[in-house]
Design a protein around this motif. Structure first.
Motif, PDB file in Angstrom:
ATOM      1  N   ALA A  64       0.829  -1.212   0.000  1.00 39.10           N
ATOM      2  CA  ALA A  64       0.000   0.000   0.000  1.00 39.10           C
ATOM      3  C   ALA A  64       0.863   1.261   0.000  1.00 39.10           C
ATOM      4  O   ALA A  64       0.553   2.244  -0.688  1.00 39.10           O
ATOM      5  CB  ALA A  64      -0.938  -0.010   1.207  1.00 39.10           C
ATOM      6  N   GLU A  65       1.955   1.250   0.762  1.00 41.21           N
ATOM      7  CA  GLU A  65       2.839   2.415   0.792  1.00 41.21           C
ATOM      8  C   GLU A  65       3.511   2.627  -0.563  1.00 41.21           C
ATOM      9  O   GLU A  65       3.634   3.768  -1.027  1.00 41.21           O
ATOM     10  CB  GLU A  65       3.885   2.261   1.894  1.00 41.21           C
ATOM     11  N   ALA A  66       3.939   1.535  -1.196  1.00 45.28           N
ATOM     12  CA  ALA A  66       4.547   1.655  -2.528  1.00 45.28           C
ATOM     13  C   ALA A  66       3.522   2.180  -3.526  1.00 45.28           C
ATOM     14  O   ALA A  66       3.836   3.037  -4.376  1.00 45.28           O
ATOM     15  CB  ALA A  66       5.090   0.300  -2.989  1.00 45.28           C
ATOM     16  N   ASN A  67       2.309   1.712  -3.426  1.00 44.32           N
ATOM     17  CA  ASN A  67       1.242   2.182  -4.298  1.00 44.32           C
ATOM     18  C   ASN A  67       0.975   3.672  -4.071  1.00 44.32           C
ATOM     19  O   ASN A  67       0.777   4.432  -5.027  1.00 44.32           O
ATOM     20  CB  ASN A  67      -0.030   1.366  -4.042  1.00 44.32           C
ATOM     21  N   LEU A  68       0.992   4.103  -2.812  1.00 48.10           N
ATOM     22  CA  LEU A  68       0.780   5.516  -2.501  1.00 48.10           C
ATOM     23  C   LEU A  68       1.880   6.376  -3.111  1.00 48.10           C
ATOM     24  O   LEU A  68       1.609   7.446  -3.668  1.00 48.10           O
ATOM     25  CB  LEU A  68       0.717   5.716  -0.987  1.00 48.10           C
ATOM     26  N   VAL A  69       3.121   5.925  -3.029  1.00 46.95           N
ATOM     27  CA  VAL A  69       4.240   6.680  -3.606  1.00 46.95           C
ATOM     28  C   VAL A  69       4.020   6.849  -5.111  1.00 46.95           C
ATOM     29  O   VAL A  69       4.192   7.948  -5.661  1.00 46.95           O
ATOM     30  CB  VAL A  69       5.589   5.980  -3.311  1.00 46.95           C
TER      31      VAL A  69
END
Length: 94
Positions: A64-69
């Motif tokens: 999810a964090e990678a997707n947010l970036v």
């Protein structure tokens, strides 16, 4: 049915009763040990399941964090393009 006194007082009978008492006590201890061991195994299973769940949640959070970036980068690019277009359109109207 009452047992005759001469049988109750017999040393062999008393030894048999004492032996049966010891066997009963050992059976109770064994059942208690089995119950405790089962509880420990259940606790181990629950701990392993919780650990696997936490690992899964961490992987999901990383994803999810990678997707947010990636989304933030896309938003910045899109915002820059739209702002440039708005400036271009504003310049054409003037």
């Amino acid at each position: 049915m009452a047992m005759p006194r001469h049988l109750r007082d017999d040393p062999v009978f008393r030894e048999l009763r004492a032996g049966i008492g010891r066997v009963v006590a050992e059976v109770r201890r064994t059942l208690s040990r089995i119950e405790t061991m089962r509880a420990l195994r259940a606790l181990d299973r629950e701990e392993k399941r919780a650990s696997r769940e936490i690992d899964w949640m961490r992987k999901e959070l990383d994803h999810a964090e990678a997707n947010l970036v990636e989304l933030e980068q896309w938003y910045r690019t899109r915002r820059k393009d739209l702002t440039a277009r708005l400036k271009l359109l504003s310049g054409d109207a003037a």
